[in-house]
Design a protein around this motif. Structure first.
Motif, PDB file in Angstrom:
ATOM      1  N   GLY A  88       0.918  -1.063   0.048  1.00 32.57           N
ATOM      2  CA  GLY A  88       0.077   0.115   0.046  1.00 32.57           C
ATOM      3  C   GLY A  88       0.739   1.190  -0.080  1.00 32.57           C
ATOM      4  N   LYS A  89       2.223   1.043   0.198  1.00 35.30           N
ATOM      5  CA  LYS A  89       3.125   2.608   0.333  1.00 35.30           C
ATOM      6  C   LYS A  89       3.237   3.095  -1.162  1.00 35.30           C
ATOM      7  N   LYS A  90       3.241   4.324  -1.196  1.00 35.71           N
ATOM      8  CA  LYS A  90       3.311   4.919  -2.483  1.00 35.71           C
ATOM      9  C   LYS A  90       5.165   5.453  -2.572  1.00 35.71           C
ATOM     10  N   VAL A  91       5.657   4.958  -3.614  1.00 38.22           N
ATOM     11  CA  VAL A  91       7.154   4.894  -3.462  1.00 38.22           C
ATOM     12  C   VAL A  91       7.513   5.682  -4.838  1.00 38.22           C
ATOM     13  N   LEU A  92       8.416   6.812  -4.677  1.00 40.46           N
ATOM     14  CA  LEU A  92       9.140   7.332  -5.720  1.00 40.46           C
ATOM     15  C   LEU A  92      10.623   6.761  -5.598  1.00 40.46           C
ATOM     16  N   LEU A  93      10.874   6.444  -6.875  1.00 43.71           N
ATOM     17  CA  LEU A  93      12.259   5.667  -6.918  1.00 43.71           C
ATOM     18  C   LEU A  93      13.082   6.153  -8.052  1.00 43.71           C
ATOM     19  N   THR A  94      14.117   6.963  -7.688  1.00 44.79           N
ATOM     20  CA  THR A  94      14.927   7.826  -8.878  1.00 44.79           C
ATOM     21  C   THR A  94      15.899   6.513  -9.360  1.00 44.79           C
ATOM     22  N   GLY A  95      16.006   6.703 -10.725  1.00 37.57           N
ATOM     23  CA  GLY A  95      17.033   5.665 -11.266  1.00 37.57           C
ATOM     24  C   GLY A  95      16.434   4.134 -11.281  1.00 37.57           C
ATOM     25  N   GLY A  96      15.257   4.217 -11.691  1.00 42.43           N
ATOM     26  CA  GLY A  96      14.481   3.025 -11.671  1.00 42.43           C
ATOM     27  C   GLY A  96      14.349   2.279 -12.795  1.00 42.43           C
ATOM     28  N   SER A  97      14.769   2.835 -13.977  1.00 43.53           N
ATOM     29  CA  SER A  97      14.670   1.866 -15.314  1.00 43.53           C
ATOM     30  C   SER A  97      15.576   0.850 -15.531  1.00 43.53           C
ATOM     31  N   LEU A 153       9.410  -4.206  -4.756  1.00 49.43           N
ATOM     32  CA  LEU A 153       8.538  -3.382  -3.848  1.00 49.43           C
ATOM     33  C   LEU A 153       7.052  -3.561  -4.527  1.00 49.43           C
ATOM     34  N   ARG A 154       6.983  -3.731  -5.828  1.00 45.29           N
ATOM     35  CA  ARG A 154       5.661  -3.933  -6.455  1.00 45.29           C
ATOM     36  C   ARG A 154       5.226  -5.091  -5.903  1.00 45.29           C
ATOM     37  N   ALA A 155       5.870  -6.203  -6.175  1.00 45.10           N
ATOM     38  CA  ALA A 155       5.676  -7.721  -5.648  1.00 45.10           C
ATOM     39  C   ALA A 155       5.074  -7.655  -4.282  1.00 45.10           C
ATOM     40  N   LYS A 156       5.425  -6.736  -3.508  1.00 38.58           N
ATOM     41  CA  LYS A 156       5.128  -6.658  -1.964  1.00 38.58           C
ATOM     42  C   LYS A 156       3.652  -6.004  -1.890  1.00 38.58           C
ATOM     43  N   GLY A 157       3.425  -5.210  -2.957  1.00 38.66           N
ATOM     44  CA  GLY A 157       1.894  -4.429  -2.824  1.00 38.66           C
ATOM     45  C   GLY A 157       2.374  -3.071  -2.728  1.00 38.66           C
ATOM     46  N   ALA A 158       3.434  -2.406  -3.230  1.00 40.28           N
ATOM     47  CA  ALA A 158       3.705  -0.972  -3.441  1.00 40.28           C
ATOM     48  C   ALA A 158       3.266  -0.404  -4.458  1.00 40.28           C
ATOM     49  N   GLN A 159       2.866   0.790  -4.581  1.00 43.44           N
ATOM     50  CA  GLN A 159       2.726   1.452  -5.748  1.00 43.44           C
ATOM     51  C   GLN A 159       3.930   2.372  -6.215  1.00 43.44           C
ATOM     52  N   VAL A 160       4.568   1.996  -7.294  1.00 48.33           N
ATOM     53  CA  VAL A 160       6.110   2.177  -7.646  1.00 48.33           C
ATOM     54  C   VAL A 160       5.926   3.359  -8.544  1.00 48.33           C
ATOM     55  N   ALA A 161       6.371   4.694  -8.608  1.00 46.42           N
ATOM     56  CA  ALA A 161       6.883   5.510  -9.744  1.00 46.42           C
ATOM     57  C   ALA A 161       8.455   5.532  -9.795  1.00 46.42           C
ATOM     58  N   ILE A 162       8.976   5.513 -11.028  1.00 44.17           N
ATOM     59  CA  ILE A 162      10.095   5.540 -11.232  1.00 44.17           C
ATOM     60  C   ILE A 162      10.630   6.811 -11.858  1.00 44.17           C
ATOM     61  N   THR A 163      11.818   7.134 -11.980  1.00 45.19           N
ATOM     62  CA  THR A 163      12.551   7.932 -12.760  1.00 45.19           C
ATOM     63  C   THR A 163      13.647   7.529 -13.545  1.00 45.19           C
ATOM     64  N   GLY A 164      13.997   8.112 -14.932  1.00 46.96           N
ATOM     65  CA  GLY A 164      14.910   7.510 -15.612  1.00 46.96           C
ATOM     66  C   GLY A 164      15.179   8.577 -16.795  1.00 46.96           C
ATOM     67  N   ARG A 165      16.206   8.431 -17.505  1.00 45.43           N
ATOM     68  CA  ARG A 165      16.657   9.201 -18.511  1.00 45.43           C
ATOM     69  C   ARG A 165      16.472   8.578 -20.058  1.00 45.43           C
ATOM     70  N   ASP A 166      16.505   7.198 -19.942  1.00 45.65           N
ATOM     71  CA  ASP A 166      16.781   6.503 -21.209  1.00 45.65           C
ATOM     72  C   ASP A 166      15.165   6.276 -21.663  1.00 45.65           C
ATOM     73  N   LYS A 167      14.866   6.905 -22.658  1.00 42.61           N
ATOM     74  CA  LYS A 167      13.430   6.866 -23.293  1.00 42.61           C
ATOM     75  C   LYS A 167      13.011   5.215 -23.407  1.00 42.61           C
ATOM     76  N   ALA A 168      14.040   4.569 -23.979  1.00 45.02           N
ATOM     77  CA  ALA A 168      13.509   3.169 -24.613  1.00 45.02           C
ATOM     78  C   ALA A 168      13.525   2.122 -23.114  1.00 45.02           C
ATOM     79  N   ARG A 169      14.159   2.575 -22.151  1.00 45.16           N
ATOM     80  CA  ARG A 169      14.133   1.908 -20.753  1.00 45.16           C
ATOM     81  C   ARG A 169      12.979   2.227 -19.982  1.00 45.16           C
ATOM     82  N   LEU A 170      12.504   3.350 -20.249  1.00 45.68           N
ATOM     83  CA  LEU A 170      11.316   4.141 -19.538  1.00 45.68           C
ATOM     84  C   LEU A 170      10.060   3.440 -20.090  1.00 45.68           C
ATOM     85  N   ASP A 171      10.256   3.255 -21.500  1.00 48.17           N
ATOM     86  CA  ASP A 171       8.959   2.623 -22.143  1.00 48.17           C
ATOM     87  C   ASP A 171       8.648   1.240 -21.803  1.00 48.17           C
TER      88      ASP A 171
END
Length: 240
Positions: A5-14, A25-43
């Motif tokens: 149930g935790k809401k997570v901001l994870l930088t460099g997550g791609s 973290l998502r497998a344990k039930g968290a809502q995870v938003a990640i950041t990154g620079r590489d478009k293909a990896r983000l996609d």
């Protein structure tokens, strides 16, 4: 800390350690938003169902843009994982000062700036955490990476002081110190490398168990040597 149930901001997550932390973290039930620079990896992360935010954290403009994008959204866990290396070895070539500045900003300034922006909101959550990913090199530097080591040592000191400041609040402050992990950043290095999945698992375990410090893999041994003789630990690492 309960992850579900935790809401997570994870930088460099791609990619690398960050990608595996996000998945676990998502497998344990968290809502995870990640950041990154590489478009293909983000996609690719979006294809896995993650919210993926394009952000360049190597300069103030990129960090401020990310903070603006976040707006007033609620976050329970901030994980400062984004980082970059830089060639800085006078035995090889003259270093690039602009690349050095970008490394320092991404590894040290950006986490401090994000923490400064988000602590007021984190303090209003029922329970919250700040996780700063440093390195075993924050304990003792290697000769070939002086700038990278300096940024991680700086973030380690900042994290320790921050933990003392927030000791009487609801915010857990965790430092994660990985060893050499098999990622794109370490592709040129030889020797044994920890799989990113295993490294991520130990970091996630530290969050769940409210541990202030996660000495991952061989960093446990380095910490032990350092506790016996800081000079010996430094001599060992400076050979590399």
């Amino acid at each position: 800390m309960r992850i579900a149930g935790k809401k997570v901001l994870l930088t460099g997550g791609s990619a690398g350690i960050g990608r595996e932390i996000a998945r676990q973290l998502r497998a344990k039930g968290a809502q995870v938003a990640i950041t990154g620079r590489d478009k293909a990896r983000l996609d690719a992360m979006r294809d896995e169902g993650f919210e993926a935010i394009e952000a360049d954290l190597s300069n103030a403009h990129g960090v401020d843009a990310l903070i603006a994008d976040l707006g007033t959204r609620e976050i329970d866990i901030l994980i400062n994982n984004a980082g970059q290396g830089v060639d800085h070895d006078f035995r090889v070539s003259l270093p690039d000062p602009d690349a050095v500045d970008a490394c320092i900003y991404a590894n040290l300034d950006a986490p401090i700036r994000l923490i400064t922006a988000l602590v007021p909101m984190l303090g209003r959550r029922p329970e919250a955490a700040i996780v700063n990913v440093t390195s075993g090199l924050a304990i003792a530097p290697r000769a070939g990476s002086p700038v990278y080591c300096a940024t991680k040592a700086g973030l380690r000191s900042y994290t320790m002081a921050l933990r003392a400041q927030l000791a009487d609040t609801n915010i857990l402050v965790v430092e994660a110190l990985p060893p050499v992990v098999d990622t794109q950043m370490t592709a040129r290095l030889n020797g044994n490398k920890m799989p990113p999945q295993e490294c991520a698992a130990q970091i996630v375990d530290a969050i769940e168990s409210d541990s202030p410090e996660a000495n991952v893999g061989q960093v446990k041994l380095l910490r032990w040597v350092y506790s016996l003789s800081p000079a010996l630990a430094r001599r060992m690492m400076l050979r590399f």
